[in-house]
Scaffold this active site. Sequence first.
Site, PDB file in Angstrom:
ATOM      1  N   SER A   1       0.834  -1.193   0.000  1.00 14.68           N
ATOM      2  CA  SER A   1       0.000   0.000   0.000  1.00 14.68           C
ATOM      3  C   SER A   1       0.878   1.255   0.000  1.00 14.68           C
ATOM      4  O   SER A   1       1.736   1.419  -0.848  1.00 14.68           O
ATOM      5  CB  SER A   1      -0.966  -0.046   1.194  1.00 14.68           C
TER       6      SER A   1
ATOM      7  N   ASP B   1      -5.633  -3.617  -2.864  1.00 15.96           N
ATOM      8  CA  ASP B   1      -4.670  -3.326  -1.798  1.00 15.96           C
ATOM      9  C   ASP B   1      -4.082  -4.591  -1.170  1.00 15.96           C
ATOM     10  O   ASP B   1      -4.802  -5.501  -0.751  1.00 15.96           O
ATOM     11  CB  ASP B   1      -5.368  -2.503  -0.715  1.00 15.96           C
TER      12      ASP B   1
END
Length: 328
Positions: free
Chosen positions: A65, A179
């Site tokens: 991320s 993600d």
Amino acid sequence: MFFDGFARRAFGLTGDLPDQTAPTARRPKIGLALGGGAARGWAHIGALRVLDEAGLRPDIIAGCSIGAVVGGCYAAGKLDELEAFARTLTKRRIMGLLDFHITGSGLIGGNRLRRLLEVDLGELLVEDLPIRFAGVATELATGHELWLTQGPLVQTLRASYALPGIFDPVQVGGRWLVDGALVNPVPVTVARALGADLVICVNLNAEIKARGGTVVQTPPGDPVVEALTEQPRGFFRGRAKPSASAPGMAAVMIEAFNIIQDRISRSRLAGDPPDLMLAPKMQRVGLFEFHRAAETIELGAEAARRRLPELLEILGELQPGPPQAAPI
């Protein structure tokens, strides 16, 4: 000895031949695992600055991320540009970078951020970076954890931070990715698998209030019984005060993601702990407070400074000493 002398005269060599039997000292390969945490990820910049000042440049970086964004920019030699950008962010400018839409798979298309990354990272490929790098993403269809070690760097970063419901998924190699924090928020396992001898992780959620309690609902009028299945950490004790009104959609998504990330991080780190964890004190920094970069960067630097003596001690233990003379 006769052959050595003959070869040296034949090829015009002078001086002593190197001792081919002596062990060659090698510095341990340092791996850095940079965890997810949205705006809290600016703390990674501060931690990297302190490590650089101490001469501890990582050989391997695994990022998830926002950790992938900072780690990828560092590996590409663009950390200065990223920090300069972060420090100029205001609430108004942040809103201008978000291309909201209602027809996609998320609230934000992400094209403006993509173009911003392309300004500095251009057509760089992950496999061409001077530091070995991997971005962690999640395959939406299967839930598989994917380590992106090849292909366009910008695409890798976008896939790693594509928070479900917020950003549209990113297609890589025919797969839709989201993600990486859904499967491996602090990718220690990745750094170790890529060859790191010593793994340092930066966990952006280690100092956040504990989320390990179990609440048993009793009949009306009776007190609620809390069975804490895990020891609370930090300043938080007990449950949060109930709100008078229901939280909004964004608050629900943020809190749900916090809970998921915290639980998965604890499980993954228990199974494969780092050699050293840096835990910036992020209690007061919200997930989307990107405009607080200066404060957040300093929190990351403080966390690195606190553990630097211990890190140097560990490195000293791993570093091979000078070869010992053979007994006569």
